[in-house]
Design a protein around this motif. Structure first.
Motif, PDB file in Angstrom:
ATOM      1  N   UNK A  60      42.406  38.455  34.896  1.00  0.00           N
ATOM      2  CA  UNK A  60      41.475  37.408  35.324  1.00  0.00           C
ATOM      3  C   UNK A  60      40.753  37.813  36.604  1.00  0.00           C
ATOM      4  N   UNK A  61      41.501  38.349  37.555  1.00  0.00           N
ATOM      5  CA  UNK A  61      40.896  38.769  38.814  1.00  0.00           C
ATOM      6  C   UNK A  61      39.897  39.896  38.597  1.00  0.00           C
ATOM      7  N   UNK A  62      40.232  40.831  37.705  1.00  0.00           N
ATOM      8  CA  UNK A  62      39.341  41.967  37.446  1.00  0.00           C
ATOM      9  C   UNK A  62      38.062  41.526  36.745  1.00  0.00           C
ATOM     10  N   UNK A  63      38.186  40.585  35.811  1.00  0.00           N
ATOM     11  CA  UNK A  63      37.001  40.090  35.107  1.00  0.00           C
ATOM     12  C   UNK A  63      36.082  39.360  36.073  1.00  0.00           C
ATOM     13  N   UNK A  64      36.650  38.499  36.902  1.00  0.00           N
ATOM     14  CA  UNK A  64      35.808  37.730  37.827  1.00  0.00           C
ATOM     15  C   UNK A  64      35.067  38.646  38.791  1.00  0.00           C
ATOM     16  N   UNK A  65      35.696  39.757  39.195  1.00  0.00           N
ATOM     17  CA  UNK A  65      35.024  40.705  40.088  1.00  0.00           C
ATOM     18  C   UNK A  65      34.098  41.642  39.328  1.00  0.00           C
ATOM     19  N   UNK A  66      34.233  41.686  37.999  1.00  0.00           N
ATOM     20  CA  UNK A  66      33.457  42.648  37.225  1.00  0.00           C
ATOM     21  C   UNK A  66      33.919  44.067  37.461  1.00  0.00           C
ATOM     22  N   UNK A  67      35.219  44.234  37.686  1.00  0.00           N
ATOM     23  CA  UNK A  67      35.792  45.544  38.021  1.00  0.00           C
ATOM     24  C   UNK A  67      36.338  46.192  36.750  1.00  0.00           C
ATOM     25  N   UNK A  68      35.559  47.093  36.162  1.00  0.00           N
ATOM     26  CA  UNK A  68      35.945  47.717  34.902  1.00  0.00           C
ATOM     27  C   UNK A  68      37.179  48.601  35.060  1.00  0.00           C
ATOM     28  N   UNK A  69      37.258  49.333  36.167  1.00  0.00           N
ATOM     29  CA  UNK A  69      38.392  50.241  36.378  1.00  0.00           C
ATOM     30  C   UNK A  69      39.695  49.450  36.463  1.00  0.00           C
ATOM     31  N   UNK A  70      39.695  48.373  37.236  1.00  0.00           N
ATOM     32  CA  UNK A  70      40.897  47.552  37.385  1.00  0.00           C
ATOM     33  C   UNK A  70      41.264  46.870  36.074  1.00  0.00           C
ATOM     34  N   UNK A  71      40.266  46.427  35.320  1.00  0.00           N
ATOM     35  CA  UNK A  71      40.538  45.765  34.050  1.00  0.00           C
ATOM     36  C   UNK A  71      41.136  46.742  33.051  1.00  0.00           C
ATOM     37  N   UNK A  72      40.652  47.962  33.030  1.00  0.00           N
ATOM     38  CA  UNK A  72      41.182  48.959  32.101  1.00  0.00           C
ATOM     39  C   UNK A  72      42.608  49.368  32.444  1.00  0.00           C
ATOM     40  N   UNK A  73      43.005  49.182  33.691  1.00  0.00           N
ATOM     41  CA  UNK A  73      44.400  49.477  34.059  1.00  0.00           C
ATOM     42  C   UNK A  73      45.377  48.487  33.438  1.00  0.00           C
ATOM     43  N   UNK A  74      44.875  47.361  32.935  1.00  0.00           N
ATOM     44  CA  UNK A  74      45.744  46.357  32.327  1.00  0.00           C
ATOM     45  C   UNK A  74      45.814  46.492  30.816  1.00  0.00           C
ATOM     46  N   UNK A  94      27.520  37.584  36.647  1.00  0.00           N
ATOM     47  CA  UNK A  94      27.657  36.140  36.450  1.00  0.00           C
ATOM     48  C   UNK A  94      28.305  35.478  37.673  1.00  0.00           C
ATOM     49  N   UNK A  95      27.865  34.277  38.030  1.00  0.00           N
ATOM     50  CA  UNK A  95      28.462  33.567  39.175  1.00  0.00           C
ATOM     51  C   UNK A  95      29.756  32.861  38.784  1.00  0.00           C
ATOM     52  N   UNK A  96      30.742  33.619  38.324  1.00  0.00           N
ATOM     53  CA  UNK A  96      31.995  33.040  37.853  1.00  0.00           C
ATOM     54  C   UNK A  96      32.805  32.487  39.019  1.00  0.00           C
ATOM     55  N   UNK A  97      33.552  31.439  38.706  1.00  0.00           N
ATOM     56  CA  UNK A  97      34.387  30.808  39.728  1.00  0.00           C
ATOM     57  C   UNK A  97      35.667  30.287  39.074  1.00  0.00           C
ATOM     58  N   UNK A  98      36.795  30.490  39.757  1.00  0.00           N
ATOM     59  CA  UNK A  98      38.060  29.913  39.291  1.00  0.00           C
ATOM     60  C   UNK A  98      38.517  30.394  37.937  1.00  0.00           C
ATOM     61  N   UNK A  99      38.311  31.647  37.634  1.00  0.00           N
ATOM     62  CA  UNK A  99      38.724  32.186  36.339  1.00  0.00           C
ATOM     63  C   UNK A  99      40.238  32.339  36.287  1.00  0.00           C
ATOM     64  N   UNK A 100      40.872  31.751  35.282  1.00  0.00           N
ATOM     65  CA  UNK A 100      42.316  31.841  35.099  1.00  0.00           C
ATOM     66  C   UNK A 100      42.646  32.129  33.644  1.00  0.00           C
ATOM     67  N   UNK A 101      43.649  32.967  33.435  1.00  0.00           N
ATOM     68  CA  UNK A 101      44.197  33.230  32.113  1.00  0.00           C
ATOM     69  C   UNK A 101      45.644  32.769  32.130  1.00  0.00           C
ATOM     70  N   UNK A 102      45.965  31.753  31.346  1.00  0.00           N
ATOM     71  CA  UNK A 102      47.304  31.163  31.355  1.00  0.00           C
ATOM     72  C   UNK A 102      47.979  31.356  30.013  1.00  0.00           C
ATOM     73  N   UNK A 103      49.206  31.869  30.047  1.00  0.00           N
ATOM     74  CA  UNK A 103      49.982  32.050  28.822  1.00  0.00           C
ATOM     75  C   UNK A 103      50.517  30.689  28.379  1.00  0.00           C
ATOM     76  N   UNK A 104      50.122  30.247  27.195  1.00  0.00           N
ATOM     77  CA  UNK A 104      50.608  28.980  26.650  1.00  0.00           C
ATOM     78  C   UNK A 104      51.820  29.195  25.759  1.00  0.00           C
TER      79      UNK A 104
END
Length: 213
Positions: A60-74, A94-104
């Motif tokens: 979630x943090x990597x997507x909100x920052x648009x950080x491809x390298x950090x996202x690919x590490x996951x 994108x002006x994203x705010x408060x992005x969260x990924x929650x395991x249901x």
């Protein structure tokens, strides 16, 4: 001689009492206090559910920052890493705010996990939250859990659909394909909002709305 004996009797009696007293008294005992070395308690390793949620937090943090390298590490696997690279690039403007990924839901079988994920996000200046549901499959690697695939359940998030460029007006944020000429879209939206307020004087529209083109 008799006087000497009489004088000695009290002294003998006193000595006898002293001896008797010493015989009845209990010997003093020295208490030895030993210093016990307390070993530090090892912190238990987080369980699989906690590790998977931590993985989602990093994504979630990597997507909100648009950080491809950090996202690919996951993630792992060519297909998912390519998808992560494209989605990070699409999310960055994108002006994203408060992005969260929650395991249901979390179902772990050996080194494989299937997680039902709820994605919650918003856009800066817009109060309305948005939701997306997906099914994430992850595998356990030497470096920890990594995502190998993700399938959306219903509507996808904008950064999963394509590359959008945000346009702004006083009361609207419009996301349109970056190659699309939107013309007078923002002006038309503002005029439509003004007409609605005149036609419906009792209705207070939101301060700012999102439009996805």
């Amino acid at each position: 001689m008799a006087s000497k004996v009489r004088a000695a009797v009290p002294a003998l009696a006193a000595a006898a009492l002293l001896v008797a007293g010493c015989g009845d008294s209990k010997p003093l005992r020295h208490t030895v206090t030993s210093q016990v070395k307390v070993e530090p308690v090892a912190t238990p390793a987080p369980d699989d559910a906690a590790q998977l949620q931590k993985l989602l937090d990093a994504r979630a943090e990597s997507i909100q920052r648009g950080d491809a390298v950090a996202l690919q590490r996951t993630s792992t696997g060519a297909a998912q890493q390519r998808r992560d690279r494209l989605e990070a690039a699409a999310a960055k403007p994108l002006p994203l705010s408060g992005l969260k990924l929650s395991a249901r839901t979390t179902d772990v079988t050996g080194n494989r996990a299937v997680v039902g994920v709820l994605t919650t996000y918003a856009f800066k200046g817009i109060d309305t939250p948005y939701y997306k549901r997906s099914r994430v499959t992850a595998v356990r690697t030497a470096a920890g859990w990594r995502v190998v695939s993700e399938q959306a359940r219903g509507v996808e998030a904008p950064w999963e659909v394509g590359r959008y460029t945000p346009r702004y007006s006083p009361h609207f944020v419009a996301l349109a394909p970056r190659v699309l000429n939107v013309g007078s879209l923002m002006t038309d939206l503002e005029e439509g909002r003004a007409e609605m307020r005149c036609a419906l004087p009792g209705v207070a529209p939101p301060a700012r709305l999102l439009v996805l083109v």
